[in-house]
Design a protein around this motif. Structure first.
Motif, PDB file in Angstrom:
ATOM      1  N   GLY A  33       0.780  -1.233   0.000  1.00  0.00           N
ATOM      2  CA  GLY A  33       0.000   0.000   0.000  1.00  0.00           C
ATOM      3  C   GLY A  33       0.809   1.278   0.000  1.00  0.00           C
ATOM      4  N   SER A  34       2.084   1.214  -0.267  1.00  0.00           N
ATOM      5  CA  SER A  34       2.891   2.432  -0.273  1.00  0.00           C
ATOM      6  C   SER A  34       2.686   3.199  -1.575  1.00  0.00           C
ATOM      7  N   THR A  35       3.000   4.472  -1.540  1.00  0.00           N
ATOM      8  CA  THR A  35       2.815   5.326  -2.716  1.00  0.00           C
ATOM      9  C   THR A  35       4.120   6.042  -3.066  1.00  0.00           C
ATOM     10  N   LEU A  36       4.188   6.515  -4.301  1.00  0.00           N
ATOM     11  CA  LEU A  36       5.338   7.295  -4.735  1.00  0.00           C
ATOM     12  C   LEU A  36       5.261   8.685  -4.128  1.00  0.00           C
ATOM     13  N   GLY A  37       6.402   9.206  -3.763  1.00  0.00           N
ATOM     14  CA  GLY A  37       6.440  10.542  -3.207  1.00  0.00           C
ATOM     15  C   GLY A  37       7.775  11.191  -3.488  1.00  0.00           C
ATOM     16  N   TYR A  38       7.844  12.506  -3.272  1.00  0.00           N
ATOM     17  CA  TYR A  38       9.092  13.218  -3.441  1.00  0.00           C
ATOM     18  C   TYR A  38       9.144  14.378  -2.458  1.00  0.00           C
ATOM     19  N   VAL A  39      10.342  14.877  -2.245  1.00  0.00           N
ATOM     20  CA  VAL A  39      10.546  16.024  -1.378  1.00  0.00           C
ATOM     21  C   VAL A  39      11.266  17.108  -2.178  1.00  0.00           C
ATOM     22  N   ALA A  40      11.005  18.362  -1.836  1.00  0.00           N
ATOM     23  CA  ALA A  40      11.614  19.488  -2.544  1.00  0.00           C
ATOM     24  C   ALA A  40      11.889  20.609  -1.551  1.00  0.00           C
ATOM     25  N   GLU A  41      12.837  21.464  -1.928  1.00  0.00           N
ATOM     26  CA  GLU A  41      13.142  22.636  -1.119  1.00  0.00           C
ATOM     27  C   GLU A  41      13.761  23.705  -2.001  1.00  0.00           C
ATOM     28  N   ASP A  42      13.769  24.925  -1.511  1.00  0.00           N
ATOM     29  CA  ASP A  42      14.427  26.033  -2.200  1.00  0.00           C
ATOM     30  C   ASP A  42      15.925  25.726  -2.231  1.00  0.00           C
ATOM     31  N   ALA A  43      16.536  25.829  -3.395  1.00  0.00           N
ATOM     32  CA  ALA A  43      17.946  25.461  -3.545  1.00  0.00           C
ATOM     33  C   ALA A  43      18.887  26.503  -2.965  1.00  0.00           C
ATOM     34  N   THR A  44      18.496  27.760  -2.968  1.00  0.00           N
ATOM     35  CA  THR A  44      19.403  28.803  -2.509  1.00  0.00           C
ATOM     36  C   THR A  44      19.228  29.146  -1.039  1.00  0.00           C
TER      37      THR A  44
END
Length: 103
Positions: A33-44
């Motif tokens: 039951g797991s799902t695809l996910g991603y994380v993001a942040e401001d690079a600077t």
């Protein structure tokens, strides 16, 4: 918590540079039951991390690696959606969680 540069990818959305990577947290331990996910942040100016759950199932191959792909255009759309819902990547705070539908 800031993303490690190793393993992350650069993306520019509306003139702002971000870093993102697929989140192993969504599929490393609970295969059912797991799902695809991603994380993001401001690079600077890393601050609040964006955590996106796509709603798509993480189908794993025999090596327990997801066979689904998260495309940069999906990441850009997720970043825009999070910004419209109040994510402020330059501020400090708890991760901003965004749940998308599998449609």
């Amino acid at each position: 918590m800031a993303l490690a540069k190793k393993g992350s990818r650069r993306i520019v959305v509306d003139g702002v540079e971000y870093r993102w990577r697929v989140s192993r947290k969504h599929w490393c331990c609970d295969y059912e039951g797991s799902t695809l996910g991603y994380v993001a942040e401001d690079a600077t100016r890393p601050g609040t991390t964006l955590v996106v759950e796509t709603g798509r199932p993480a189908v794993l191959n025999s090596d327990m690696v997801p066979t689904g792909v998260i495309l940069p255009r999906e990441v850009a759309a997720g970043i825009r959606a999070a910004r419209s819902k109040g994510w402020t990547p330059g501020s400090n705070g708890s991760p901003f969680k965004l749940h998308l539908s599998a449609a």
